[in-house]
Write an enzyme that holds these catalytic residues in place. Structure first.
Site, PDB file in Angstrom:
ATOM      1  N   PRO A 150     -28.279  20.082  24.253  1.00 51.78           N
ATOM      2  CA  PRO A 150     -28.519  19.601  25.598  1.00 51.78           C
ATOM      3  C   PRO A 150     -28.871  18.121  25.656  1.00 51.78           C
ATOM      4  CG  PRO A 150     -30.272  21.075  24.866  1.00 51.78           C
ATOM      5  CD  PRO A 150     -29.494  20.671  23.688  1.00 51.78           C
ATOM      6  N   GLU A 151     -28.248  17.443  26.587  1.00 48.17           N
ATOM      7  CA  GLU A 151     -28.609  16.069  26.930  1.00 48.17           C
ATOM      8  C   GLU A 151     -29.291  16.128  28.302  1.00 48.17           C
ATOM      9  OE1 GLU A 151     -25.250  13.412  26.302  1.00 48.17           O
ATOM     10  OE2 GLU A 151     -24.341  14.826  24.917  1.00 48.17           O
TER      11      GLU A 151
END
Length: 288
Positions: A2-3
């Site tokens: 995840p960013e």
DNA sequence: AGACACCTGTAT
DNA sequence: ATACAGGTGTCT
């Protein structure tokens, strides 16, 4: 995995489900994933809100101003359940919750086990390396080309790709959104971080904001593992212009996209739309 | 700036 | 069997 857009989507998916719920039991199923300050207990604390800073999730717990700081790293996931969980392989932490007689559960699942959950007094989160040194948030109003240029100036000579991945320069970009932003801005990942003109910095700042906002609107990018707090995938993967498309034609000009390792990460870019040389076609003729 | 470490799963 | 994966911390 995840960013910023994925972490924000997890936050938004969990917030209405978890605020006001009280932790009644904690199971730490794997050593080293959950660490709790010795002066604290999670049991009996209520989730007041969930915030995000860069790629970190911050669960604010009351009473007593306690913070549960979470970094999902590559494969961390939260799963909200309103039925008792059947624990799966790679489930590492289980929180049992109660509110007005109703029960719920929050499971932390992480295949590669890189993620971390740390519980400490809210006043001490500044002592967490990583969180303390984060650069500015790209989605706040004060983020603009001028601020981006000043942050990039801290890494003058490194590549723009490396600088954008550096969380102390700017918080929240990772490999996908760094490549997507650079493509949309028409700037090579190999340009020196300190070499952008003010106009280029303005353009890149604006595009970073737009790319991240669009990705949040799509509830994130799900290529392999990523899902939100209700196990729902995002759909920004259908809008990716360059990430994971090495060798395939540029969607703007048709030239095969280049795939190479920059700053230790696979990087995809268009050699025509993102020339390494700062805009040669627009440069004034050399004069001496 | 780069190599490696931390892990497991999947694709080739 | 080998390469690679949305990240980051530590060591040359």
């Amino acid at each position: 995995m995840p960013e910023l857009p994925e972490v924000e989507t997890v936050r938004r998916s969990l917030l209405p489900l978890l605020t006001g719920w009280t932790i009644t039991a904690v199971s730490s199923l794997t050593l080293g994933v959950l660490s709790i300050d010795p002066s604290l207990t999670l049991t009996g604390l209520t989730i007041k809100t969930i915030r995000r800073r860069g790629k970190y999730l911050l669960f604010d717990l009351i009473p007593g101003a306690v913070c549960m700081v979470v970094h999902l790293r590559m494969t961390g996931q939260f799963h909200y359940l309103d039925q008792p969980p059947i624990l799966q392989k790679h489930d590492h932490v289980l929180l049992a919750l109660e509110r007005a007689g109703s029960l719920a559960w929050l499971v932390y699942h992480d295949t590669r086990r890189f993620g971390r959950i740390q519980v400490l007094p809210a006043g001490e989160i500044g002592r967490l390396s990583g969180l303390a040194v984060l650069g500015p948030e790209p989605l706040v109003d004060s983020f603009n080309g001028d601020l981006l240029a000043r942050r990039l100036a801290r890494r003058q000579k490194t590549s723009l790709k490396a600088a954008l991945l550096d969380q102390t320069v700017l918080a929240g970009l990772g490999n996908i959104y760094a490549d997507e932003s650079l493509f949309a801005a028409g700037i090579s990942p190999l340009r020196r971080a300190g070499s952008l003109s003010p106009a280029e910095a303005d353009r890149l700042a604006d595009i970073i904001r737009r790319v991240l906002t669009a990705a949040i609107g799509c509830r994130g990018t799900s290529i392999r593992d990523y899902v939100d707090g209700l196990n729902v995938r995002g759909h920004f993967q259908y809008q990716l212009q360059v990430y994971g498309r090495g060798g395939q034609p540029c969607l703007r000009c048709g030239t095969p996209l280049v795939r190479r390792t920059i700053a230790g990460r696979t990087t995809c870019s268009c050699p025509v739309c993102q020339p390494d040389d700062p805009s040669p076609s627009c440069s004034p003729p050399a004069s001496d």
